[in-house]
Design an enzyme around this catalytic site. Structure first.
Site, PDB file in Angstrom:
ATOM      1  N   ASP A  21       0.924  -1.050   0.048  1.00 33.71           N
ATOM      2  CA  ASP A  21       0.105  -0.166   0.047  1.00 33.71           C
ATOM      3  C   ASP A  21       0.839   1.149  -0.127  1.00 33.71           C
ATOM      4  O   ASP A  21       2.004   1.282   0.562  1.00 33.71           O
ATOM      5  CB  ASP A  21      -1.068   0.059   1.369  1.00 33.71           C
ATOM      6  CG  ASP A  21      -1.951  -0.838   1.180  1.00 33.71           C
ATOM      7  OD1 ASP A  21      -2.250  -1.558   0.075  1.00 33.71           O
ATOM      8  OD2 ASP A  21      -2.732  -1.011   2.255  1.00 33.71           O
TER       9      ASP A  21
ATOM     10  N   ARG B 193      -1.061  -1.079  -8.804  1.00 30.81           N
ATOM     11  CA  ARG B 193      -2.414  -0.412  -8.550  1.00 30.81           C
ATOM     12  C   ARG B 193      -2.381   0.985  -8.767  1.00 30.81           C
ATOM     13  O   ARG B 193      -1.587   1.856  -8.276  1.00 30.81           O
ATOM     14  CB  ARG B 193      -2.617  -0.807  -7.118  1.00 30.81           C
ATOM     15  CG  ARG B 193      -3.959  -0.167  -6.577  1.00 30.81           C
ATOM     16  CD  ARG B 193      -4.190  -0.241  -5.056  1.00 30.81           C
ATOM     17  NE  ARG B 193      -4.149  -1.727  -4.644  1.00 30.81           N
ATOM     18  CZ  ARG B 193      -3.934  -1.975  -3.457  1.00 30.81           C
ATOM     19  NH1 ARG B 193      -3.752  -1.009  -2.514  1.00 30.81           N
ATOM     20  NH2 ARG B 193      -3.989  -3.032  -3.057  1.00 30.81           N
TER      21      ARG B 193
END
Ligand code: FAD
Length: 306
Positions: free
Chosen positions: A132, A182
């Protein structure tokens, strides 16, 4: 303005106490978080996979301040990965990890050793890890860790945030063969010097970044609930002839579930980001900051005397 206030509240321990002890907080949290225990995460994951979705699991927690907490987070991921493999839920389920939850802010070596151990466990379980991305002060260090991990675990996923001015260039760097990236808009309060401030500018950047990733050689993961971004993603998939095995859409658990089902029904790979664990406060506040409608829903639950 409202977004800034909520993001400021996300760092306030007083507001956290108020929210955590309100009677109907649990119901609101349950809409966005799978539950507190590893078994809750597994149950929700199984349900989503049965419905034709892929999953990435996030053990909630960030800005860890002690090595005990950091080690406990690492151990939870190791346990989770073992349980996912035993339950036959890999490779459809992977994990998302925040370096700050592994101690990056006070002991970089501990965080690195821990994330490496998690990547090795994911590899043994037949799945992958995505790192992340947090606020802009950590972008360089996170990408540096990513580069080191990819030497041994090439499928480790990166996250790039379209609101950062640097991201187009990072997309070019990371669009090589096999590179899982992502692309999200970005969830933190960032200064104008490093980030676009208006929604329009962020959206335009998202599209430019999407064009780079979808026309490149990597594996783009388009993380957004925005109908316009999704439609452009579908268009680019057709244009660049990317089938279900060459890119994916990603959305958060509890947000636009019908759209997740629709896209999966159309044959796209759709991955749901499923957070679980006790430490839900920062995560929930970022979701509230993104969408005033969530705030109304939350406010109603807090005021409820039922
Ligand atoms: C899988 C995933 C992983 C993420 N990982 C990270 C990360 O590592 N780092 C990071 O900084 N951020 C991350 N984010 C958060 C992301 O950066 C955004 O803050 C968040 O996704 C909101 O942006 P958006 O693209 O969904 O659209 P927004 O600009 O928030 O919304 C645009 C439109 O989408 C629709 N929409 C949005 N929310 C809803 C809703 N609740 N219900 C119905 N419609 C809605 C509405 O039409 C809205 O107008 C992640 C997001 C996802 C989906």
């Amino acid at each position: 303005m409202l977004r800034s206030v909520i993001l400021a509240a996300s760092r306030s321990s007083q507001v956290e106490r108020l929210v955590a002890t309100a009677p109907y907080t649990r119901d609101v949290v349950r809409r966005f978080v799978a539950g507190a225990a590893t078994d809750d995460a597994l149950r929700v994951t199984r349900g989503l996979i049965d419905d034709g979705l892929a999953v990435t699991l996030d053990h909630l927690g960030e800005d860890t301040v002690t090595s005990e907490q950091a080690v406990a987070t690492r151990d939870e991921y190791l346990r989770l990965l073992k349980m996912l493999a035993e339950a036959g839920l890999t490779p459809a389920a992977e994990v998302s990890v925040k370096l700050s939850a592994l101690g990056q802010m006070f002991d970089e070596q501990l965080a690195y050793d821990s994330v490496r151990a998690i990547c090795a466990a994911a590899d043994a379980a037949g799945t992958t890890v995505t790192l992340d991305m947090e606020d802009h002060t950590t972008t360089d260090s996170t990408l540096e860790v990513l580069g080191k991990l990819r030497k041994d675990f090439p499928s480790t996923g990166a996250v790039l945030q379209a609101y950062l001015r640097r991201t187009e260039s990072d997309c070019r760097e990371l669009s090589s063969a096999g590179s899982r990236v992502r692309l999200c808009k970005g969830a933190y309060k960032e200064p104008e010097s490093v980030a676009y401030q208006s929604a329009r500018e962020v959206d335009k950047s998202y599209v430019r970044c999407m064009n780079i990733l979808m026309s490149g050689d990597g594996y783009p993961m388009l993380a957004t609930h925005d109908p316009r971004m999704i439609a452009i993603g579908e268009d680019r998939a057709r244009w660049f002839d990317r089938g279900a095995d060459r890119f994916e859409f990603q959305m958060l658990f509890g947000i636009r579930p019908e759209e997740q089902a629709r896209l999966a029904g159309e044959g796209y790979t759709v991955r749901t980001y499923v957070p679980y664990g006790d430490d839900w406060y920062g995560y929930l506040m970022r979701r509230l900051a993104e969408r005033p409608a969530n705030l109304v829903f939350f406010g109603r639950a807090l005021m409820s005397k039922k």
